[in-house]
Design a protein around this motif. Structure first.
Motif, PDB file in Angstrom:
ATOM      1  N   GLU A 242       0.867  -1.171   0.000  1.00 15.11           N
ATOM      2  CA  GLU A 242       0.000   0.000   0.000  1.00 15.11           C
ATOM      3  C   GLU A 242       0.910   1.229   0.000  1.00 15.11           C
ATOM      4  O   GLU A 242       1.719   1.394   0.916  1.00 15.11           O
ATOM      5  N   ARG A 244       0.959   4.704   0.682  1.00 18.18           N
ATOM      6  CA  ARG A 244       0.173   5.756   1.329  1.00 18.18           C
ATOM      7  C   ARG A 244       0.313   7.080   0.601  1.00 18.18           C
ATOM      8  O   ARG A 244       1.430   7.462   0.240  1.00 18.18           O
ATOM      9  N   ASP A 245      -0.814   7.754   0.396  1.00 20.96           N
ATOM     10  CA  ASP A 245      -0.857   9.097  -0.215  1.00 20.96           C
ATOM     11  C   ASP A 245      -0.384   9.122  -1.669  1.00 20.96           C
ATOM     12  O   ASP A 245      -0.120  10.182  -2.212  1.00 20.96           O
ATOM     13  N   ALA A 290       5.956   9.425   3.135  1.00 22.75           N
ATOM     14  CA  ALA A 290       4.771   8.575   3.090  1.00 22.75           C
ATOM     15  C   ALA A 290       5.225   7.132   3.204  1.00 22.75           C
ATOM     16  O   ALA A 290       6.245   6.750   2.628  1.00 22.75           O
ATOM     17  N   LYS A 303       5.890  -1.731   8.038  1.00 26.92           N
ATOM     18  CA  LYS A 303       6.270  -0.722   7.048  1.00 26.92           C
ATOM     19  C   LYS A 303       7.473  -1.225   6.277  1.00 26.92           C
ATOM     20  O   LYS A 303       8.518  -1.508   6.853  1.00 26.92           O
TER      21      LYS A 303
END
Ligand code: C2O
Ligand code: CU
Length: 486
Positions: A242, A244-245, A290, A303
């Motif tokens: 994923e 992010r942003d 991000a 992460k």
């Protein structure tokens, strides 16, 4: 220890502590030169041998691995579409090996399947591979003997075939995603081929790497357009990334162009051996950051890396236009109306599957017999090959050269299986009976537990081709077969 199908090596260093320790680690080697054209020298040697590399940051010591040319991953091989490649492979390991060029539709004799397309390369021996890859795209190479251990110890590398006119980007970046199980002292944990893991998710590690290292930051500049080539070279781990942003667009799967589109649910899923080419526009502002998260295994999200913007002014002020579809590769189109259909049933493994949070591991399936009797744990249409030993394998299917086929693959197990066919690319035409939106070409299709997928292709490449699960423990535990194109 193993819990609910995901194996957690408790003794290993935690990712958090490693990241903290590596706060100031050099990040330069995450960047691959963008828009640097392949050199014209396509005569190479690859030496498979033991080596020592830095996987974890200081103050951890280096890790003893098996690797190509002293590095993990091995050297990037980059050439232009239509250019021939010749690679002499020298085996300085203590066991047999071969090199398989994953996803390339090349002649059978160059495919690297031991006992099927060539004798294994014995210790101190060598073998020369010579072929011209027909398709542009993102591919990779890895051994096909003792696969789980050899890939698990670091033998893998990226193989990039460039389009004659690559899409305009500021940087062309390769992320070879690796997964290792390390002890506290950063040494590789042993215990390959553990039968319990074999019958579940396979050997999931505790150290996820990008191009062989753990990184905390991926440095970018605002306004950049990056082509990000993701290669899942892990022996068993499935990724769901994923960004992010950010709004990545998928350009290609397994080296083959697809209509550019946002990934489903904005997450990029990669089973072992699968590749995705993304266009990633760095739409953040200078000095922002991000996270790139991997959320595949519930309860074990982490992460992967942080996208980290420099404070430089944006590279451009106008947003770029959407990328065009890549030019198609010369893959023959299957004739679905006249295709012959075969059922392929995947069985075996523990029952209970990937459910998380419960205490009990679940009931054992038919594999109990296998575990107790030392036989196979997995099977394809009731047939199984153990430990990459193809000596006595009979084809599970025999196809006629030039004809179109549909394989209806039914995963009757409680586990995901990334099923890979050598020597061909296929369209994924249905999932659970519904037509797929993009009818994407692939060489590896990830089939979730108790789901079905239909793939279609022209059997145009003569020879005996491996058809197997690319969770390498499953492959060695029996989920391996041969499809003959005669
Ligand atoms: Cu990556 Cu049998 O292959
Ligand atoms: Cu599998």
């Amino acid at each position: 220890m193993t819990r609910n199908g995901v194996t957690i090596a408790r003794s290993g260093p935690s990712r958090r502590s490693l990241l903290a320790a590596g706060g100031g680690a050099a990040i330069a080697s995450i960047l691959r030169p963008g828009l640097v054209r392949a050199t014209t020298s396509s005569d190479k040697t690859l030496v498979a041998a033991e080596g020592r590399v830095r996987i974890t940051p200081d103050p951890y010591p280096q890790t003893q691995v098996w690797c190509y040319d002293g590095s993990v991953p091995g050297p990037d091989i980059r050439l232009r579409q239509g250019e021939p490649l010749r690679v002499g492979v020298e085996n300085r390991l203590a066991q047999d090996t071969t090199v398989h060029w994953h996803g390339l539709r090349i002649p059978n004799a160059m495919d690297g399947a031991p006992y099927v397309t060539q004798p294994p390369i014995r210790p101190e021996e060598s073998f020369t591979y010579e072929f011209t890859p027909p398709d542009a795209g993102t591919f990779w190479y890895h051994p096909h003997a003792h696969s789980a251990e050899q890939v698990g110890r670091g033998l893998m590398g990226a193989l990039i075939i460039e389009e004659p006119q690559p899409p305009p980007v500021d940087r062309d970046v390769v992320w070879v995603l690796g997964d290792f199980r390390l002890n506290d002292d950063a040494s590789l944990a042993g215990g390959f081929g553990n039968r319990m893991e074999l019958s579940m998710s396979g050997r999931i590690g505790n150290t996820v790497t990008i191009n062989g290292h753990m990184f905390d930051r991926f440095p970018v500049r605002s306004g950049e357009r990056i082509r990000l080539r993701l290669i899942n070279a892990a022996p068993a781990r499935i990724f769901r990334l994923e960004f992010r942003d950010h709004r990545p667009l998928v350009l290609a799967f397994d080296g083959q162009p697809v209509e550019p589109h946002a990934p489903e649910g904005r997450r990029v899923v990669l089973g072992p051996a699968m590749r995705t080419d993304l266009i990633l526009d760095m739409t953040g502002k200078p000095a922002q950051s991000a996270a790139v998260l991997d959320t595949f295994y519930k309860g074990l999200e982490y992460k992967l890396v942080e996208i980290s913007y420099s404070s430089e002014q944006p590279l451009r002020t106008q947003p770029l236009v959407a990328p065009a579809k890549l030019p198609a590769n010369p893959v023959p189109e299957p004739d679905l109306a006249n295709a012959q259909r075969h059922e392929v049933t995947l069985t075996g493994g523990m029952m209970g599957g990937m459910g998380m949070g419960g205490g009990m591991m679940g009931m054992m399936g038919g594999s109990m017999m296998g575990m107790m009797g030392g036989g196979s744990m997995w099977a394809i249409n009731g047939m199984a090959v153990m430990n990459d030993d193809m000596r006595h394998m009979k084809p599970v299917l025999t196809l006629m050269r030039g004809r179109s086929y549909i394989l209806a693959i039914d995963n009757q197990t409680a586990w995901h299986h990334p099923m890979h066919l050598h020597g061909h690319s296929f369209r994924v035409i249905t999932r659970n009976g519904a037509r797929t939106k993009y009818r994407e070409w692939r060489d590896t299709v990830l089939i979730p537990p108790r789901e079905r997928a239909e793939i279609a292709f022209v059997a145009d490449n003569p020879g005996d081709w491996m058809f197997h699960c690319h969770i390498l423990d499953h492959q060695e535990g029996g989920m391996m077969s041969v499809i003959r194109v005669a």
